[in-house]
Design a protein around this motif. Structure first.
Motif, PDB file in Angstrom:
ATOM      1  N   UNK A 186     -18.081  -3.459 -40.662  1.00  0.00           N
ATOM      2  CA  UNK A 186     -18.308  -3.607 -39.223  1.00  0.00           C
ATOM      3  C   UNK A 186     -19.511  -4.510 -38.947  1.00  0.00           C
ATOM      4  N   UNK A 187     -20.575  -4.320 -39.742  1.00  0.00           N
ATOM      5  CA  UNK A 187     -21.770  -5.147 -39.542  1.00  0.00           C
ATOM      6  C   UNK A 187     -21.490  -6.613 -39.861  1.00  0.00           C
ATOM      7  N   UNK A 188     -20.765  -6.895 -40.925  1.00  0.00           N
ATOM      8  CA  UNK A 188     -20.454  -8.270 -41.290  1.00  0.00           C
ATOM      9  C   UNK A 188     -19.538  -8.925 -40.264  1.00  0.00           C
ATOM     10  N   UNK A 189     -18.540  -8.178 -39.805  1.00  0.00           N
ATOM     11  CA  UNK A 189     -17.629  -8.747 -38.806  1.00  0.00           C
ATOM     12  C   UNK A 189     -18.331  -8.990 -37.479  1.00  0.00           C
ATOM     13  N   UNK A 190     -19.375  -8.200 -37.206  1.00  0.00           N
ATOM     14  CA  UNK A 190     -20.097  -8.376 -35.942  1.00  0.00           C
ATOM     15  C   UNK A 190     -21.080  -9.535 -35.991  1.00  0.00           C
ATOM     16  N   UNK A 227     -18.896   6.391 -50.100  1.00  0.00           N
ATOM     17  CA  UNK A 227     -18.673   4.987 -50.453  1.00  0.00           C
ATOM     18  C   UNK A 227     -17.798   4.296 -49.409  1.00  0.00           C
ATOM     19  N   UNK A 228     -16.726   4.947 -48.981  1.00  0.00           N
ATOM     20  CA  UNK A 228     -15.823   4.333 -48.001  1.00  0.00           C
ATOM     21  C   UNK A 228     -16.465   4.236 -46.625  1.00  0.00           C
ATOM     22  N   UNK A 229     -17.287   5.244 -46.270  1.00  0.00           N
ATOM     23  CA  UNK A 229     -18.001   5.163 -44.990  1.00  0.00           C
ATOM     24  C   UNK A 229     -19.005   4.013 -45.018  1.00  0.00           C
ATOM     25  N   UNK A 230     -19.705   3.856 -46.161  1.00  0.00           N
ATOM     26  CA  UNK A 230     -20.648   2.738 -46.286  1.00  0.00           C
ATOM     27  C   UNK A 230     -19.908   1.406 -46.226  1.00  0.00           C
ATOM     28  N   UNK A 231     -18.723   1.342 -46.839  1.00  0.00           N
ATOM     29  CA  UNK A 231     -17.927   0.115 -46.780  1.00  0.00           C
ATOM     30  C   UNK A 231     -17.500  -0.186 -45.349  1.00  0.00           C
ATOM     31  N   UNK A 232     -17.110   0.862 -44.611  1.00  0.00           N
ATOM     32  CA  UNK A 232     -16.687   0.666 -43.218  1.00  0.00           C
ATOM     33  C   UNK A 232     -17.853   0.176 -42.350  1.00  0.00           C
ATOM     34  N   UNK A 233     -19.037   0.762 -42.547  1.00  0.00           N
ATOM     35  CA  UNK A 233     -20.198   0.329 -41.769  1.00  0.00           C
ATOM     36  C   UNK A 233     -20.605  -1.100 -42.130  1.00  0.00           C
ATOM     37  N   UNK A 234     -20.585  -1.410 -43.435  1.00  0.00           N
ATOM     38  CA  UNK A 234     -20.922  -2.775 -43.851  1.00  0.00           C
ATOM     39  C   UNK A 234     -19.891  -3.762 -43.337  1.00  0.00           C
ATOM     40  N   UNK A 288     -15.357  -9.767 -48.165  1.00  0.00           N
ATOM     41  CA  UNK A 288     -15.483 -10.686 -47.031  1.00  0.00           C
ATOM     42  C   UNK A 288     -16.244 -11.954 -47.389  1.00  0.00           C
ATOM     43  N   UNK A 289     -17.265 -11.826 -48.225  1.00  0.00           N
ATOM     44  CA  UNK A 289     -18.044 -13.004 -48.585  1.00  0.00           C
ATOM     45  C   UNK A 289     -18.984 -13.412 -47.468  1.00  0.00           C
TER      46      UNK A 289
END
Length: 474
Positions: free
Chosen positions: A202-206, A193-200, A100-101
């Protein structure tokens, strides 16, 4: 020294077999351990070979200081798993940030999806192919499994630190246990790893505003419309939004497809990550956990291995192996010294369930007619032989270390009924502190069967002299 029977340490079913394999491997590499006390302890266990091997192994492992080796290995395994889990969480968060950057430029939706799922899908395909090819193709549970084993070796670099894992995989069913255990670890790390990616993600998009676009030189917009629709079907079934055709076309022209377009792309990307990334790993994690539990329940010692096979005669007395095969006789037949109507032809010496550590026939008996009875077929053959050619003198040789059982006494009675004269030698050479002589028990049992003291030979010399009495006319 602490005896297993008096030790407060409790061993699980897995740990007991694990220790037995550690002991076996050590003895095969360095020679048998001194185990007289361990055998004595094992004799008190239930009359099963595996149970007695496990009791002996626990005793020896505690004496040699190996008893905690499986638990120490498991402790290192848990530490390695915790470190690997931490790395997986960091890698997952970094993966989301990488695709995402910081929001300063638009996100290429194709590259973002490839960055989130590409390595996962590739490694998953390799794992499935290896599992389909069989255990030899995937002994370490995949790339992450091998990396975890390297980390485990780094935590303890001593040469003996690898012995517990080799012993575990050497058990009957241990290979499957290790295979599915490492598979379970692999999918658990990927799921983290994938759960951490999903949470990150979500946090970045929010917290940031991202614009999404697709770029191409030669492909038409219809290809991306079909691509987004195809991948979005499963996420849509779970409630995630999927960009419509107009949004996809607009994102190909500019990165600003409007607020609704950005939300649709965000939901689609997150849904694809969860459905095609996290969900398969969780399902495979559950499958490996089930197969691991089944492999653990089926874990056994491979009793055909030489290290265990050689313990059979030491841990299972011959009388226990043969067992009681006949009911108690109504009468023993007759005393060994009474006249018999048969006309005997020769003298015969028969060893009945004699320990394998006792030589038979004896060196000085090479010219005598001898036989050995250890099982059902030998028993039948000996009885048939005496029926066809009744011996004039029959010497029955029994092991003083073995408790007289009904099967042995019945055989003595049947042999006595087929001989002119019968005597019994209760052989005591092999008796020691571990397996003491039970001569008094034999004398009492033989007396009940009609064999008085005159029918008992005190030693080998008198037994041979009695046998040769026929040749000497005695």
């Amino acid at each position: 020294m602490t005896l297993p029977s008096s030790s407060h340490t409790r061993y699980s079913r897995l740990e007991s077999r694990w220790l037995a394999e550690i002991v076996r491997r050590h003895e095969e590499a360095s020679g048998p351990l001194e185990d007289s006390a361990a055998l004595s302890e094992a004799q008190q266990a239930p009359a099963g070979l595996e149970d007695r091997i496990l009791t002996r192994a626990r005793f020896l492992a505690e004496r040699e200081g190996w008893a905690q080796a499986p638990r120490q290995w498991l402790a290192r395994a848990r530490l390695a798993s915790a470190l690997a889990a931490l790395l997986a969480l960091v890698a997952g968060g970094g993966m989301a940030w990488g695709v995402l950057g910081d929001g300063s430029r638009s996100v290429n939706i194709v590259w973002a999806l490839a960055g989130l799922l590409g390595v996962h899908v590739f490694s998953l395909m390799l794992w499935l192919v290896a599992m389909a090819a069989g255990p030899a193709a995937a002994p370490a549970g995949g790339l992450l499994g091998r990396a975890w084993l390297r980390l485990l070796g780094w935590l303890d670099r001593r040469p003996e630190a690898t012995a517990p894992l080799a012993a575990l995989t050497g058990l009957s069913g241990g290979g499957a246990l290790a295979r599915w255990g490492l598979g379970m670890l692999t999918h658990a790390l990927w799921a983290l790893a994938l759960a951490a990616a999903a949470l990150a993600l979500l946090a970045l998009l929010a917290t940031r505003r991202y614009g999404f676009a697709w770029e191409t030189t030669i492909l038409p917009a219809d290809v991306f419309v079909a691509f987004v629709d195809l991948l979005g079907r499963l996420p849509a079934a779970l409630g995630f939004s999927v960009p419509d055709a107009a949004t996809v076309v607009a994102s190909g022209e500019a990165a600003g497809a409007g607020e609704a377009g950005r939300r649709a792309w965000s939901s689609w990307l997150l849904g694809c990550l969860l459905v095609y990334g996290l969900l398969p790993r969780l399902l495979l994690l559950a499958a490996c956990a089930g197969l691991w539990a089944r492999a653990r329940a089926r874990l056994r010692l491979d009793l055909s291995l030489p290290g265990y096979a050689r313990l059979r005669t030491r841990l299972l007395p011959e009388a226990e192996r043969l067992g009681v095969r006949d009911p108690a006789p109504a009468a023993a037949g007759r005393s060994g010294g009474r006249p018999h109507p048969l006309q005997g032809e020769h003298a015969l010496a028969v060893a009945i369930e004699l320990g394998e550590d006792l030589a038979w026939p004896l060196p000085g008996w090479a010219q005598r007619d001898t036989a050995r009875v250890d099982g059902r077929e030998q028993r039948r053959a000996c009885l048939r032989r005496c029926e066809q050619h009744p011996p004039s003198r029959l010497l029955a040789v029994v092991d003083a270390r073995v408790t007289p059982d009904r099967g042995s006494l019945v055989l003595l009675a049947e042999l006595s009924a087929r001989a002119v004269e019968t005597r019994v030698w209760v052989r005591e050479e092999g008796a020691d502190a571990l397996r003491p002589s039970r001569r008094s028990a034999w004398e009492a049992a033989l007396a009940e069967q009609g064999f008085d003291r005159a029918a008992l030979c005190p030693d080998g010399e008198s037994a041979l002299a009695w046998l040769e009495g026929e040749a000497n006319g005695g």
